[in-house]
Scaffold this motif. Structure first.
Motif, PDB file in Angstrom:
ATOM      1  N   SER A 234       0.819  -1.208   0.000  1.00 36.50           N
ATOM      2  CA  SER A 234       0.000   0.000   0.000  1.00 36.50           C
ATOM      3  C   SER A 234       0.854   1.261   0.000  1.00 36.50           C
ATOM      4  O   SER A 234       0.572   2.222  -0.728  1.00 36.50           O
ATOM      5  N   LEU A 235       1.901   1.265   0.813  1.00 35.83           N
ATOM      6  CA  LEU A 235       2.759   2.451   0.865  1.00 35.83           C
ATOM      7  C   LEU A 235       3.582   2.602  -0.408  1.00 35.83           C
ATOM      8  O   LEU A 235       3.903   3.727  -0.822  1.00 35.83           O
ATOM      9  N   ALA A 236       3.940   1.487  -1.040  1.00 34.90           N
ATOM     10  CA  ALA A 236       4.611   1.583  -2.345  1.00 34.90           C
ATOM     11  C   ALA A 236       3.683   2.229  -3.365  1.00 34.90           C
ATOM     12  O   ALA A 236       4.110   3.074  -4.167  1.00 34.90           O
ATOM     13  N   GLU A 237       2.404   1.871  -3.341  1.00 32.96           N
ATOM     14  CA  GLU A 237       1.434   2.516  -4.233  1.00 32.96           C
ATOM     15  C   GLU A 237       1.307   3.996  -3.900  1.00 32.96           C
ATOM     16  O   GLU A 237       1.196   4.841  -4.806  1.00 32.96           O
TER      17      GLU A 237
ATOM     18  N   LEU B 225       3.592   5.967  -2.551  1.00 27.56           N
ATOM     19  CA  LEU B 225       4.790   6.675  -3.006  1.00 27.56           C
ATOM     20  C   LEU B 225       4.836   6.763  -4.528  1.00 27.56           C
ATOM     21  O   LEU B 225       5.335   7.761  -5.083  1.00 27.56           O
ATOM     22  N   ASP B 226       4.312   5.754  -5.202  1.00 22.21           N
ATOM     23  CA  ASP B 226       4.233   5.821  -6.661  1.00 22.21           C
ATOM     24  C   ASP B 226       3.414   7.032  -7.086  1.00 22.21           C
ATOM     25  O   ASP B 226       3.790   7.778  -8.001  1.00 22.21           O
TER      26      ASP B 226
ATOM     27  N   VAL C 216       8.855  14.383  -3.955  1.00 20.79           N
ATOM     28  CA  VAL C 216       9.566  13.426  -3.115  1.00 20.79           C
ATOM     29  C   VAL C 216       9.104  13.715  -1.693  1.00 20.79           C
ATOM     30  O   VAL C 216       9.175  14.846  -1.226  1.00 20.79           O
ATOM     31  N   HIS C 217       8.591  12.696  -1.005  1.00 19.18           N
ATOM     32  CA  HIS C 217       8.007  12.944   0.317  1.00 19.18           C
ATOM     33  C   HIS C 217       9.063  13.397   1.316  1.00 19.18           C
ATOM     34  O   HIS C 217       8.869  14.371   2.033  1.00 19.18           O
ATOM     35  N   ARG C 218      10.163  12.653   1.433  1.00 18.23           N
ATOM     36  CA  ARG C 218      11.337  12.989   2.256  1.00 18.23           C
ATOM     37  C   ARG C 218      11.157  12.814   3.753  1.00 18.23           C
ATOM     38  O   ARG C 218      12.087  13.065   4.509  1.00 18.23           O
TER      39      ARG C 218
ATOM     40  N   VAL D  38      12.207   5.215  -0.904  1.00 16.44           N
ATOM     41  CA  VAL D  38      12.217   3.749  -0.833  1.00 16.44           C
ATOM     42  C   VAL D  38      13.023   3.286   0.387  1.00 16.44           C
ATOM     43  O   VAL D  38      12.629   2.356   1.095  1.00 16.44           O
ATOM     44  N   PHE D  39      14.154   3.938   0.638  1.00 17.59           N
ATOM     45  CA  PHE D  39      14.950   3.612   1.818  1.00 17.59           C
ATOM     46  C   PHE D  39      14.113   3.831   3.080  1.00 17.59           C
ATOM     47  O   PHE D  39      14.087   2.980   3.987  1.00 17.59           O
ATOM     48  N   ALA D  40      13.422   4.970   3.148  1.00 14.65           N
ATOM     49  CA  ALA D  40      12.589   5.264   4.316  1.00 14.65           C
ATOM     50  C   ALA D  40      11.476   4.238   4.465  1.00 14.65           C
ATOM     51  O   ALA D  40      11.134   3.834   5.583  1.00 14.65           O
TER      52      ALA D  40
END
Length: 739
Positions: free
Chosen positions: A121-124, A126-127, A135-137, A196-198
């Motif tokens: 879900s979080l990958a979606e 961030l996509d 970029v959320h950061r 992605v690292f976060a």
């Protein structure tokens, strides 16, 4: 947890009537608002320097417009914004569920299935963020809210367009240390790979219950992020491999969000909450139900108020006055939460102001001080000192002739693990007579129990822990009077400097000692190398291995002149034996939690001359009146001198009781409000037996500029026992050399 608006807060912003404060930080305040149609929203209002910066306003307007373009069911949508207002603001849909940080703090790590759902879900989410050019950061556990139908990513307060390098070009680190990428830690621009690292850090935290790079000061976290490997718990197989790739140091090696979505093929959760473990699902449902009990649109006034205040608030000229008559709004919230949760909590009962039954023998009411002890092998000695200290302090109160109430001690012990720590905390919070708690004793118990105490607004003070991340899950009622572990690592370096024993040092961090020794070791390495300018030979012993003796031999081979072995008792004893067998005669330090342990007897002759730097004092060797009086009272009651850490526990209880006295209503007929004690304690300053206690921003012991000098003590193993040499500021090279 939210709080009532303050008198200085606006009552309305645009179409939103402001109902509650959800939080506040350096940039501004977040409010819970409601439209006239009944829709709830979270409104972030920017205050301070940002509000007066035209450049900031321009960026804010741009970011708000970009954030409106983010289209994902897993991202909280932006409803409205105004960058031109006197105080710029941004409104997003309100999600009543807890954050990952709250859920994990209250109920422990999430199961693998829930973590996989989070990952997809979080990958979606961030996509969608990256597709919108952002970029959320600042992807972190506190910025992911849990709902029954899935997670929600929030807070674009520091998001930037992908091509915006205005801030990062200056080398300023933007984000939350411990959950940001190595490139961000080094001041380089953040990219989609940084998010992605976060995300990998968030999944590691959700699965293992601890941040992958530990906790501590920002500098320590940034250093570990760049140089150390993450600690990953609770994961295996495909999920573990994926998170390891997300946490790669080089951005190009990390998977894309599209790849993560392809590897995690879980279906989107429905509204049943089945994707969450039952305790977390209940927490989410309770939060949602509580939102239904919020006040109506019309203004609410306390019946019979004549001081110009509303909603049960104290008059503005008496901010510290305890609230004695909760208004309708507060009672509605408390009563609604009580009924919807299916049972009473300590916070709700205490705030209702019902009467305290007096003791049958004296006519005085009786209040209870809890002692949250630890029955494990590691915690038994500390627990005994804490319980004895509490009983002495309570006995002294009950010996006061004109007291208006009596006190008694209730002692409950966990087993040093998460589940029993929470069980003890729930027992104390459910007991209506418990007004405060000393403890928990250990770090694991403190981490688990603090959220339980925080939820019930029951103030507790630990005198034996020293990590600084409990504020995340219990920002109001958790306090620590033990010196931070990170500071004590630096103070070992100061000890060497003051006593003229700076030399090339072998510093061994034995991770079997847990995150505490990692924190202490990181700060010691930094202090020895950067502050003292001396050579350091660092060695890390992996947990679950038997490599301690080899690490000691390796630093000896580097021809070091000093050694610090930071690890558990058994391994430190073996290190002392290896050093003695090798004929090493330089100074040696152990980690501070071993003060008062069996190290002197178990190490024997090999342990003679080892040092420990700690905030714990031996009051029996001090000459001040406070120390003499305390030592005499302890000896009279228990027949011995105070054991290690007893003084700090005694001071903590005395401080608690002094502030509690100010929360007891006149006549002691109405119950004190639990939350009032924490408010007072946060501002308290107390002079104890050997040091002065005050709390910093995160309710940690305030290690002021003089604390290291007068309130940090050096002990040496001599003649088979620990002997106090004095405070750091009292030592000289001669003092040390004669030891």
């Amino acid at each position: 947890m939210s709080e009532s608006p303050r008198s200085s807060d606006p009552s309305r912003i645009a179409e939103f009537r402001l109902l509650r404060r959800l939080g506040a930080g350096g940039m501004g305040v977040v409010y819970l608002g409601r439209t006239d149609a009944g829709a709830l929203a979270a409104i972030k209002v920017i205050r301070g320097e940002g509000a007066g910066d035209d450049g900031f306003r321009a960026r804010f307007a741009r970011e708000a417009e970009l954030a409106r373009r983010v289209d994902s069911p897993w991202v909280v949508p932006v409803l409205d914004a105004d960058a031109e207002a006197r105080e710029p603001w941004l409104a997003t849909a309100f999600v009543p569920g807890p954050s990952i940080a709250e859920a994990v703090g209250a109920h422990g790590p999430l199961p693998s299935g829930a973590v996989r759902v989070l990952g997809r879900s979080l990958a979606e989410a961030l996509d969608a963020v990256h597709t919108a050019g952002l970029v959320h950061r600042d992807v972190k556990p506190g910025n992911v809210l849990l709902a029954l139908d899935g997670p929600r990513l929030i807070d674009f307060g520091i998001a930037r367009a992908a091509d915006d390098t205005a801030l990062t070009a200056s080398g300023v680190v933007v984000g939350t240390p411990g959950f940001l990428a190595p490139e961000q830690a080094e001041g380089r621009p953040a990219t989609a790979a940084s998010d992605v690292f976060a995300l990998g850090c968030v999944l590691a935290y959700a699965s293992g219950g601890i941040p992958p790079f530990g906790t501590g000061t920002p500098d320590a976290l940034l250093y570990r992020t760049v140089h150390d490997e993450p600690e990953l718990r609770g994961m295996e197989g495909e999920l573990l491999a994926l998170v390891e790739r997300c946490l790669a140091k080089e951005p190009d090696v990390r998977p894309t969000v599209e790849e993560i979505r392809g590897l995690l093929t879980e279906d989107a959760p429905d509204s049943s909450g089945d994707w969450l473990p039952a305790p977390v699902a209940r927490l989410v449902a309770t939060r949602a139900a509580e939102s239904l009990a919020l006040p109506g649109i019309e203004p609410t006034v306390v019946d019979g108020a004549d001081d110009g205040t509303t909603d049960g608030e104290a008059p503005s000229d008496a901010p510290d006055t305890p609230v004695r008559h909760p208004g309708r709004r507060r009672l509605l919230l408390l009563g609604g939460a009580l009924l919807l949760a299916g049972g009473g909590t300590g916070a709700a009962v205490w705030a209702s102001g019902d009467e305290k039954k007096p003791s049958a023998s004296t006519g005085r009411p009786v209040y209870v001080l809890g002692v949250h002890a630890d029955s494990s092998a590691a915690g038994t000695a500390l627990s005994r000192a804490c319980e004895r200290a509490a009983r002495l302090a309570v006995a002294q109160h009950n010996a006061t002739p004109k007291r208006s109430y009596d006190l008694k001690v209730k002692d409950l012990a966990d087993r040093g693990d998460v589940d029993t720590a929470r069980e003890v905390a729930r027992t104390f919070t459910a007991d209506r007579d418990v007004v405060a708690v000393l403890g928990p004793v250990g770090e694991t118990s403190m981490r688990a129990a603090s959220a339980v105490y925080g939820e019930a607004e029951l103030t507790h003070v630990s005198s034996t822990t020293g990590r600084q991340d409990y504020f995340l899950t219990s920002p109001r009622t958790s306090f620590q009077t033990g010196a931070p572990h990170l500071a004590l690592g630096s103070w070992i370096a100061l000890d060497a400097l003051i006593t003229g024993q700076v030399a090339p040092a072998g510093i061994v961090i034995d991770r079997a000692g847990g995150a505490v020794v990692q924190d202490q070791g990181t700060s010691l390495i930094s202090g020895w190398r950067d502050t003292l300018g001396a050579q350091v030979v660092p060695k890390v012993v992996a947990e679950g291995t038997d490599d301690g003796p080899k690490a000691v031999r390796d630093v000896l081979a580097a021809d070091v002149g000093a050694v610090a072995y930071l690890g558990p008792l058994d391994n430190t004893v073996r290190a002392a034996q290896v050093l003695a067998a090798a004929g090493f005669t330089g100074p040696c330090w152990m980690q501070h939690q071993l003060y008062g342990s069996d190290f002197p007897s178990r190490a024997g002759a090999a342990g003679e001359g080892w040092y420990v730097v700690t905030s714990a004092v031996d009051p029996s060797v001090l000459t001040t009146k406070r120390a003499k009086d305390f030592t005499a009272a302890w000896r009279k009651r228990y027949g011995s001198t105070p054991e290690p850490y007893a003084t700090e526990a005694y001071d903590s209880v005395r401080m608690l009781l002094a502030e509690f006295a100010h929360t007891v209503p006149a006549g002691a007929r109405r119950r004190p409000v639990r939350a009032d004690l924490a408010v007072r304690l946060a501002k308290a300053k107390y002079t104890g037996v050997a040091r002065t206690y005050a709390f910093g921003e995160y309710h940690q012991y305030d290690a002021s500029t003089d604390a290291w000098k007068n309130e940090t003590f050096v002990h040496v193993v001599r003649d088979g026992r620990f002997q106090q040499l004095g405070a750091l500021g009292e030592l000289t090279p001669a003092t040390k050399s004669q030891s």
